[in-house]
Design a protein around this motif. Sequence first.
Motif: not given
Ligand code: ZN
Lengths: 1000, 416, 201, 93
Positions: D5-10, D58-60, D62-64
């Motif tokens: 779970r990315c805290p931003w993208c889910g 790191v959501h590398s 995705g949103c980085r």
């Molecule tokens: Zn993300």
Amino acid sequence: MNQKNRLPTGGQIDRSQPVSFQFNGRTYGGYTGDTVASALLANDVKLVARSLKYHRPRGIMGSGAEEPSALLQVNRGARSIPNLRATQTEIYDGLKVSSVNCWPSVSLDALSLMNWLSPFLQAGFYYKTFMYPRKGWMFYEKVIRRAAGFGKVSSEPDPDRYDKINAWCDVLVVGGGPTGLAAALGAARAGARVMLADEGQQFGGGFLRTESEDNLQWVSDVLRELEEFSEVRLFKRTTVAGYYDGNFLVLNERLTDHLGNATTRNAREKIWRVRAKQVVLSTGAIERPLVFASNDLPGVMLSSAVSDYINRYAVKPGQNAVIFTNNDTAYRSALHMLDNGVGVGALVDARTEISDPLFDKLAHRGVKMMKGSVVVRAQGKKSVSAVEVMRLSADGKSLEGTPEKFDCDLLAVSGGWSPAVHLHAQSGAKPVFDDEKACFVPGPAFQNEISVGAASGNFSAEKAVSDGYQAGISAAHSAGCQVVDLPVIQEVSDAYTSEYAIRPLWQVPGSGSSDRLKRFVDFQNDTTVKDIKIAVQEGYQSIEHLKRYTLLGFGTDQGKLGNINGMAILSEELGQDLIQTGTTTFRPFYTPVTFGAIAGREIGPTFFDPVRKTAMHDWHVEHGAEFENVGQWKRPWYYPKSGETMDQAVNRECLAVRKQVGVIDASTLGKIEIYGPDAAEFLNYVYTNSWSNLPVGSCRYGLMLGEDGMIMDDGVTAKLGDNHFYMTTTTGGAAAVLSWMERWRQTEWPSMRVYFTSVTDQWAVISIAGPKAREILTKVAPTLDASNDQFPFMTFRDSVVASVEARIFRVSFSGELSYEINVPSDCGKDVWEKVFEAGMEFGITPYGTETMHVLRAEKGFIIVGQDTDGSMTPVDMGMSWIVSKNKDCLGKRSLSRSDCIREDRKQFVGLLTEDPNKVLPEGAQLVELPTDARPTPMIGHVTSSYFSASLGRSIALAVVKGGKSRMGARIHSILMTGESVPVSICNPIFYDREGERQNV
Amino acid sequence: MKKYSVFTLARHALDRRKSWSRAWRDPSPKTSYDVVIVGGGGHGLATAYYLASEHGINNIAVVEKGWIGGGNTGRNTTIVRSNYLWDEAAHLYEKSLVLWESLSQELNFNVMFSQRGVMNLGHNLQDMRDIYRRSNANMLNGIDSEILTPQQISEIVPIMNTSPYARYPVLGASFQRRGGIARHDAVAWGFARAADKLGVDVIQNCEVTGIRRNNGKVEGVETTRGFIGARKVGVVAAGHSSVIAEMAGIRMPIESHPLQALVSEPIKPILHTVVMSNAVHGYISQSDKGELVIGAGVDSYLGYGQRGSFSTIEGNIAAIVELFPIFSRVRMLRHWGGIVDVCPDACPIISKTSVDGLYFNCGWGTGGFKATPGSGWVFAHTIARDEPHHLNAAFGIDRFVSGALINEHGAAGVAH
Amino acid sequence: MFEMAAMRSPLNSLHGEDVPHVEFNGITLTELPFLRHYNVRFQPDDQQASSRFRQLLGFDAPQGPNIFVVHEDNLCAWLGPDEWLIVTPFHAKDSLDYALNEFAYGDDFVTRVDISAAQTIIRATGPKAADLLGRGVSYDLHPRNFQAGSCIQTVLARASVTLFAQSAAAVTIDIVVRRSFAEHLWNWLVDAGQESEFHSL
Amino acid sequence: MLLIRCPWCGLREQAEFSCGGEAHIVRPLKPDELTDEQWADYLFMRDNTKGWQTEQWVHSGGCRRWFNAQRDTVTYKFGISYKHTDPKPEDGD
Ligand SMILES: [Zn+2]
Ligand SMILES: Cc1cc2nc3c(=O)[nH]c(=O)nc-3n(C[C@H](O)[C@H](O)[C@H](O)COP(=O)(O)OP(=O)(O)OC[C@H]3O[C@@H](n4cnc5c(N)ncnc54)[C@H](O)[C@@H]3O)c2cc1C
Ligand SMILES: NC(=O)c1ccc[n+]([C@@H]2O[C@H](COP(=O)([O-])OP(=O)(O)OC[C@H]3O[C@@H](n4cnc5c(N)ncnc54)[C@H](O)[C@@H]3O)[C@@H](O)[C@H]2O)c1
Ligand SMILES: Cc1cc2nc3c(=O)[nH]c(=O)nc-3n(C[C@H](O)[C@H](O)[C@H](O)COP(=O)(O)O)c2cc1C
């Protein structure tokens, strides 16, 4: 086509489509819908394989994934496939299959004499011998190796394609037997996105082996309804092979093998990477064989397989059968045999109390019902011809009475059922032992998964359907579907329902006459009861040691038949409970999966790894460039003219740059826009030098260290505006540097106000270098004042180049007057061409990475990753000038550790060979004096080495212990050939030491 | 205990009443030992064996939480070679390789050490520089090493794709002919049997749960089978080293990662050399049973689960099919994972610690199987003499303070 | 002196000078070249910046993840908590340029970077487009999950991409890809498109 | 394959992320003042926890964005994911 054992009617085969195929060079007939196993049995072929170790004759024992022995080579040539199970290989016209592991033929196998040697070959014999003389193993191994393996890999590359896809669903139902079909229906009616996969060519599972038309009707009714849901996908010939963390499952769909030579555009197989919210495991159960003397003879078959062959494939696997069981399920098979003209001489049941409703019925039909009895031995040479039956003592540990002999050509065995808990266990759960049912059943779930039907130890068809249906509905519910009143599922009636009652029987006790005969536990690896006993005697008593010492469960069947008996026999030997013994670890895959499918389309020159190209790539191709792989990029390496060798081309390119002008595509350099009020402060942290006082419009070289103080990357950064920098990195380091900076910014210094944006792809970089560079620049950028005063070294200007807005950096990696023209990539090729055209009158020469390397080496400029290797500090590289004393930066603290301040660390120097024409190999080691004594202490190595056309001699860069203080010293390189090359240490700058040329 | 030989084997075969004796006893723990070794992997068992055979210490227990050889020893791709780059590593691994060459005779247990040659492929110009650097260093260190051209490679391994048109063509290789593979389980069993014969107690199903210390000196280990006193404790617990270090209040520069391997179905012998490629990431050999034994890369996250991600396997298989296109139709039978203890410099720690009498041997990461005999040999010396042998002097834990790392990453082509 | 530069999209060379376009199995792939792309950064909690953004551009930058908005010529996608992508057609370039310049001048921690040449867009159209992309994308592209107006950053065939669901039922999906990966991705999609089995999701 | 779970993208698949190891290792503010031992502790020594630990991802793809996540290193199950600016939560279940 004579299919002696084919029943005149019935079965799921398509009689309108006769098929002819070859087995071991002979042609046989069958029908579409047959497997190789069913078709061979129809043709009365029983002996199909030889066992691995003893080369004993082996036949077909099962009818599905559990088959341990009938492994065949399928097809010839490029499409040849080793080790396919005959029971799961569908036949088609022209199919060719053959036995393996036998010579000259399966019926006359020379190595069958191994059987006589078997006393020597028992468990662990390898470890006890072949040790002497010391190098002896290399000889023995060669001989032993010849016997290794089953099938052969084709000698040609695979002509087929493989597909791979990701999929998501609410409910994945594994196994399309009655339970799975019902579960899929339940989930579908509840509105879920459903995937239902079955490894077979048809849905129906256990229902396909019953005689009941109603069952088949039920299957097709359910399927018809399922097909109407747009969110339901049905997969035949699709094995759910692995169950991983995160409810991620891997499905292997076989698309074309069964079509044979029919042309198809399809991929051969497809991997489905599935994320399921919920998984219903309705994988059924696997029948167990029984362990008695010579239980491996062809003609010994699981009773469920007998039913499968009769009802599903319309094949009689024999004429005269004996049945040997310890539970009820075989009674049904007895009926199937009798109803289809297979004589049943005797039904031997280890149990004494039998309540099966079929007992009387069978007795009535003339079957000799033998309670409390066991088959102690199968007789026959290449297939069963008779069995010996004795009474089993009450405690099951000994035999009573005298053997009674029954002639037969088929022995149907049932040792009870083991739920297929493989996927359940793979998901991380632990199966538990159910004493009542004498089998491992699923334990508490570890992921979002539930086992139902036979897979959960519930072996009744009626309950299977209703339980499956409920499981499907509740899975859908858990996946978030709103479940409202759903219709009940159509029930299935069974005329002969019985409770599942079993008397555990893990091995038939030895009897005098059969003691010397082998009793097989793992058929594929020829593991016998005796082997297990030896292992126990020797202390290999953990189930895991037993597995590794005797190979129990090590085969391509992964012990689907043998493991449970082996674990039980071990428990008996040790006098402990099965649960104490435990299972070995279930691992993916459920059945083996083709490498090609797992690799998918990401192989070959195009797709193995993305090929990244610059905007000018086509121009380089048109101009004959040879390319070098730099990371994923293709970079021009050098541009040979016709007839030129690489050396000649590179020499020409080098001289052109030094004397006139050259142009190189530098677009692959990493480029990062850095913006924000704290940009300079941030750079102070990531670069060793200071960025606080750089004027707008200027550029500066920077070095980055890891926190361990070792050089990580370098490049030139320009100050575009007050809060605005433009950083370049090495080609290979681009991604790493960006994420390095983001990481520090986000995690350690979140309050720093600075943004990074990668613009590597935005800018094409055309770098012109050489005495004539300014003249070209002036031509293509007429509005720019490119004079040295107005546009000095290490500055940058915005300007228009060839009508395109450009950023021009006056920096130099060659030591010559040089400009890096950055233009938006979509104009890159156009501007490059115009620059080239403008340079024609000055003799402009395109050059590649090799020339670039030579030119910078002449100047003693380092390449991170070539001249450094992750163990070099800036001090080592003679760059202490770039480490600011006045501020901290990443990695700086490490430089003062005791090992980093040693005087005798390896230091960066130049080398000159005594023979100016000798070019040292890069990587060559350096020693003080040439000597033949080994080990010879090494004092450094060559990092870069070239022939310098400008200097007319070879040059090299190296790192040498304490090298900085040893200028002029004579040391040596001893090459791989043994040749010793004397070299002297020198300053690493070979050309224009004062750096005048770049400043003109 | 009977000596294993073709004659005893024959006698047992012919006389059915004869039964084999236990390879090692199943003793209950005594109240105390001179040395307790924690971890019954190859390294732990080898340490015990050499303590007894080389240093005359016989009052030793090896305590193993599960079954011996069940850790990384039982799940590795069994590649043995000594062609390491840095002197310190090269000398240590070479010592080990020399021990391998007579290990079966020494232990009277056939560990099937097969010196079929190990090839490390180079796929770009920097790979080739590194290969030259390493091979040349090996040569000067007296370790056999050759550099092969693509042509020579395809003569030795004709089934390899050496086409210049491959995405990352094979440009050359280093080749160590004395390298090879061994039967991993047999190594654990052979050392256990030989150690047992010298009086060592091999105690299975006995997990160490604490390290008892007094005044900075070790007193023994708490275990699931009670306290066991010890004058010295040697910890050889691979993936679990940090867990045990914590029991003793020590910090380690180690991360435990999943490392995966897999086997194909057995096929007729077709690959007779060990082939490793770091750039396309796969390494492969064919066992004497016929299966292709293939190793993957580490999973990037910490993992004590003895399993890793499927995506790692996918990339790994793509690399293998890329190098060996004819294996496309071979099928994968099983894949599994181990827990590898990775040090920042990819070199082991074989060292005394701040606790008197407590020694650690760990950090072998993805490549310690090949070191099994050598590691045991130097660790036994370190424990017996309370000081390192010169071969492991550079592998102290203090190097992380001084910065004297032995960087076998990158340039050395470190892997398995 | 110099004529207007000839612009080349990263996929030009695949099909001469035409805009690349292929059709197979009911899926159409085509490039949308030469759109203007800007990476815009500002702090979401910077009230002044947000309101100037609205003032100058006429809409709010989307605050939530995984969505984009379209306003007149401009498409604006969320890329991160302080990062957006704005895409606009060539003809609208000047007015957007102007607005963004104004926007950035007002605040020292607001920036926009022109990345028009750094990336391109491949448009996949047809009811089976999601099935094609699913061969490389691990995100669930089912219309229940990937609704019109969704945009996600993910990895497709080892290239970082941003996907836009331009229409319901995922019939049109735009793929933003970095220039240097574009040809690889295009080839990959065409290769995957050879499979004969495609489904509507 | 983990779902993270990315805290931003889910929730997204592992393929989009890179793991950055143990979280909450703070860079010393004044490295100069540390002994070599203390510096080595920061640089190299790790808890390497068996069981629940907090780590950086790191959501590398995705949103980085970098974030922290709790994960059990034996079962590989994830607990809470949170942003750097969020307080450190209690250990996972
Ligand atoms: Zn993300
Ligand atoms: C997939 C894979 C492939 C590899 N390939 C190679 C290769 O090709 N070549 C090579 O050289 N190396 C390879 N390696 C590395 C190699 O396997 C290891 O470095 C080596 O086997 C380590 O041996 P060991 O005896 O130190 O550890 P292990 O065999 O792991 O033994 C440690 C033992 O300690 C026990 N233990 C742990 N905690 C406790 C406790 N609290 N109490 C009691 N006992 C405990 C464990 O149960 C275990 O048995 C590979 C590793 C893996 C996982
Ligand atoms: N009476 C008994 O003792 C007894 C014992 C066993 C089974 N049965 C009968 O079995 C049936 C139970 O139905 P069920 O649906 O639970 O089991 P089933 O055996 O009918 O179906 C299981 C299905 O799962 C498939 N399968 C298994 N593993 C798979 C995998 N990894 N991937 C893809 N497919 C896989 C198999 O091909 C099979 O078609 C009933 O008809 C029952 O009477 C009875
Ligand atoms: C060199 C080697 C060869 C192996 N060959 C086989 C094999 O042929 N068949 C098999 O089922 N497993 C094989 N295995 C894998 C083991 O079954 C097992 O998965 C591995 O030792 C890890 O143990 P675990 O799965 O019990 O955790 C092999 C393992 C190794 C290390």
